[in-house]
Design a protein around this motif. Structure first.
Motif, PDB file in Angstrom:
ATOM      1  N   ARG A 197       0.867  -1.210   0.030  1.00  6.44           N
ATOM      2  CA  ARG A 197       0.087   0.023  -0.070  1.00  6.44           C
ATOM      3  C   ARG A 197       0.907   1.259   0.102  1.00  6.44           C
ATOM      4  O   ARG A 197       0.613   2.230  -0.584  1.00  6.44           O
ATOM      5  N   THR A 198       1.922   1.317   0.670  1.00  5.56           N
ATOM      6  CA  THR A 198       2.725   2.537   0.875  1.00  5.56           C
ATOM      7  C   THR A 198       4.144   2.349   0.153  1.00  5.56           C
ATOM      8  O   THR A 198       4.440   3.387  -0.062  1.00  5.56           O
ATOM      9  N   GLY A 199       4.789   1.166  -0.158  1.00  4.92           N
ATOM     10  CA  GLY A 199       5.866   1.163  -0.917  1.00  4.92           C
ATOM     11  C   GLY A 199       7.055   0.870   0.139  1.00  4.92           C
ATOM     12  O   GLY A 199       7.953   0.817  -0.234  1.00  4.92           O
ATOM     13  N   PHE A 200       6.571   0.946   1.390  1.00  2.00           N
ATOM     14  CA  PHE A 200       7.748   0.804   2.501  1.00  2.00           C
ATOM     15  C   PHE A 200       6.971  -0.004   3.838  1.00  2.00           C
ATOM     16  O   PHE A 200       5.901   0.303   4.005  1.00  2.00           O
ATOM     17  N   PRO A 201       8.067  -0.438   4.731  1.00  2.00           N
ATOM     18  CA  PRO A 201       7.463  -0.876   5.986  1.00  2.00           C
ATOM     19  C   PRO A 201       6.762   0.260   6.865  1.00  2.00           C
ATOM     20  O   PRO A 201       7.530   1.436   6.627  1.00  2.00           O
ATOM     21  N   PHE A 202       5.960   0.218   7.506  1.00  4.32           N
ATOM     22  CA  PHE A 202       5.439   1.111   8.352  1.00  4.32           C
ATOM     23  C   PHE A 202       5.855   0.863   9.798  1.00  4.32           C
ATOM     24  O   PHE A 202       5.556  -0.270  10.312  1.00  4.32           O
ATOM     25  N   ILE A 203       6.688   2.166  10.423  1.00  4.14           N
ATOM     26  CA  ILE A 203       7.221   1.807  11.755  1.00  4.14           C
ATOM     27  C   ILE A 203       6.226   2.543  12.589  1.00  4.14           C
ATOM     28  O   ILE A 203       5.780   3.648  12.519  1.00  4.14           O
ATOM     29  N   HIS A 204       5.862   1.542  13.881  1.00  2.84           N
ATOM     30  CA  HIS A 204       4.560   1.894  14.754  1.00  2.84           C
ATOM     31  C   HIS A 204       5.222   2.390  16.011  1.00  2.84           C
ATOM     32  O   HIS A 204       4.731   3.241  16.685  1.00  2.84           O
ATOM     33  N   TRP A 205       6.425   1.659  16.388  1.00  9.40           N
ATOM     34  CA  TRP A 205       7.039   1.975  17.671  1.00  9.40           C
ATOM     35  C   TRP A 205       8.500   1.715  17.502  1.00  9.40           C
ATOM     36  O   TRP A 205       9.011   0.432  17.431  1.00  9.40           O
ATOM     37  N   LEU A 206       9.440   2.583  18.195  1.00 10.89           N
ATOM     38  CA  LEU A 206      10.716   2.218  18.457  1.00 10.89           C
ATOM     39  C   LEU A 206      11.170   2.594  19.897  1.00 10.89           C
ATOM     40  O   LEU A 206      10.987   3.839  20.200  1.00 10.89           O
ATOM     41  N   ALA A 207      11.648   1.863  20.651  1.00 10.95           N
ATOM     42  CA  ALA A 207      12.113   2.152  22.085  1.00 10.95           C
ATOM     43  C   ALA A 207      13.259   1.899  22.308  1.00 10.95           C
ATOM     44  O   ALA A 207      13.723   0.564  22.164  1.00 10.95           O
ATOM     45  N   THR A 208      14.257   2.237  23.336  1.00 11.17           N
ATOM     46  CA  THR A 208      15.471   1.774  23.588  1.00 11.17           C
ATOM     47  C   THR A 208      15.931   1.814  25.159  1.00 11.17           C
ATOM     48  O   THR A 208      15.182   3.096  25.583  1.00 11.17           O
ATOM     49  N   ASN A 209      16.804   1.349  25.492  1.00 14.13           N
ATOM     50  CA  ASN A 209      17.555   1.515  26.898  1.00 14.13           C
ATOM     51  C   ASN A 209      16.437   1.341  27.924  1.00 14.13           C
ATOM     52  O   ASN A 209      16.208   1.829  28.992  1.00 14.13           O
ATOM     53  N   VAL A 210      15.483   0.543  27.628  1.00 10.26           N
ATOM     54  CA  VAL A 210      14.377  -0.097  28.477  1.00 10.26           C
ATOM     55  C   VAL A 210      15.157  -0.977  29.565  1.00 10.26           C
ATOM     56  O   VAL A 210      15.741  -1.987  29.206  1.00 10.26           O
ATOM     57  N   PRO A 211      14.886  -0.642  30.762  1.00 10.29           N
ATOM     58  CA  PRO A 211      15.410  -1.400  31.753  1.00 10.29           C
ATOM     59  C   PRO A 211      14.937  -3.036  31.685  1.00 10.29           C
ATOM     60  O   PRO A 211      13.709  -3.155  31.223  1.00 10.29           O
ATOM     61  N   PRO A 212      15.735  -3.834  31.952  1.00  9.63           N
ATOM     62  CA  PRO A 212      15.431  -5.576  31.885  1.00  9.63           C
ATOM     63  C   PRO A 212      13.940  -5.641  32.915  1.00  9.63           C
ATOM     64  O   PRO A 212      14.394  -5.403  34.013  1.00  9.63           O
ATOM     65  N   MET A 213      13.010  -6.221  32.220  1.00  8.91           N
ATOM     66  CA  MET A 213      12.020  -6.455  32.977  1.00  8.91           C
ATOM     67  C   MET A 213      11.121  -7.662  32.467  1.00  8.91           C
ATOM     68  O   MET A 213      11.360  -8.041  31.327  1.00  8.91           O
ATOM     69  N   ALA A 214      10.444  -8.360  33.278  1.00  7.01           N
ATOM     70  CA  ALA A 214       9.603  -9.278  32.826  1.00  7.01           C
ATOM     71  C   ALA A 214       8.394  -9.008  32.017  1.00  7.01           C
ATOM     72  O   ALA A 214       7.569  -9.866  31.350  1.00  7.01           O
ATOM     73  N   GLU A 215       7.694  -7.726  32.129  1.00  8.21           N
ATOM     74  CA  GLU A 215       6.759  -7.290  31.415  1.00  8.21           C
ATOM     75  C   GLU A 215       6.961  -5.705  31.240  1.00  8.21           C
ATOM     76  O   GLU A 215       7.262  -5.061  31.952  1.00  8.21           O
ATOM     77  N   ILE A 216       6.788  -5.554  29.762  1.00 16.45           N
ATOM     78  CA  ILE A 216       6.411  -4.043  29.443  1.00 16.45           C
ATOM     79  C   ILE A 216       4.880  -3.854  29.786  1.00 16.45           C
ATOM     80  O   ILE A 216       4.306  -4.402  29.101  1.00 16.45           O
ATOM     81  N   PRO A 217       4.913  -2.847  30.650  1.00 11.74           N
ATOM     82  CA  PRO A 217       3.356  -2.665  31.054  1.00 11.74           C
ATOM     83  C   PRO A 217       2.514  -2.144  29.928  1.00 11.74           C
ATOM     84  O   PRO A 217       2.867  -1.248  29.218  1.00 11.74           O
ATOM     85  N   VAL A 218       1.188  -2.298  30.303  1.00 17.98           N
ATOM     86  CA  VAL A 218       0.455  -1.448  29.261  1.00 17.98           C
ATOM     87  C   VAL A 218       0.703  -0.012  29.505  1.00 17.98           C
ATOM     88  O   VAL A 218       0.875   0.702  30.330  1.00 17.98           O
TER      89      VAL A 218
END
Length: 164
Positions: free
Chosen positions: A58-79
């Motif tokens: 549809r667009t000609g390229f992949p659509f990026i919805h979310w990028l995040a980094t330096n997230v502390p290690p955890m068992a769940e990324i919360p809502v």
């Protein structure tokens, strides 16, 4: 490392998609929770990407919805993590010159699935990193990919379906 996302009838719950009641500039902004099992002990931080490769026809390229980094290690990324996280988050495709949204909010936050024509499969990837990335808010995907080099201990990807 394994990741899971709670689905409803095989799809991402509407709370996190185009049918969400909480939106910004008509885009869903509440990020969904991600369970992470077996994070390696040497993990210093996590990185997240959510990309819609089904958008290519549809667009000609992949659509990026979310990028995040330096997230502390955890068992769940919360809502709703994206709206509350103070670490670096990257630009999603709404900031592209092809969309002319011109809304600085989307330079560093989750913009949920919003498939225009039919259900799409989104690729969620969580990376376990041996060191933080040297990125600041509003980074681009190419900088994200370049910073992964030499930092990835392991990664886990998951296809996530969302309805239009």
């Amino acid at each position: 490392m394994q990741i899971t996302v709670a689905l409803k009838d095989g799809y991402l719950p509407t709370t996190y998609t185009s049918q969400a009641s909480v939106k910004h500039n008509n885009q869903p902004i509440i990020s969904f929770p991600i369970e992470i099992q077996s994070v390696p002990e040497k993990t210093q931080s996590l990185a997240i990407s959510l990309i819609d490769y089904d958008a290519v026809p549809r667009t000609g390229f992949p659509f990026i919805h979310w990028l995040a980094t330096n997230v502390p290690p955890m068992a769940e990324i919360p809502v709703d993590f994206s709206r509350h996280y103070e670490g670096p988050q990257g630009q999603n495709t709404w900031m592209s010159r092809f969309y002319q949204m011109n809304d600085p909010y989307f330079a560093s936050h989750y913009a949920g699935p919003n498939p225009p024509d039919q259900a799409h499969q989104y690729t969620l990837t969580v990376y376990a990193l041996n060191q933080d990335m040297n990125l600041e808010n509003e980074f681009y995907y190419n900088a994200f990919r370049n910073q992964l080099a030499g930092r990835v201990i392991t990664k886990a990807s998951l296809p996530v379906l969302a309805k239009n």
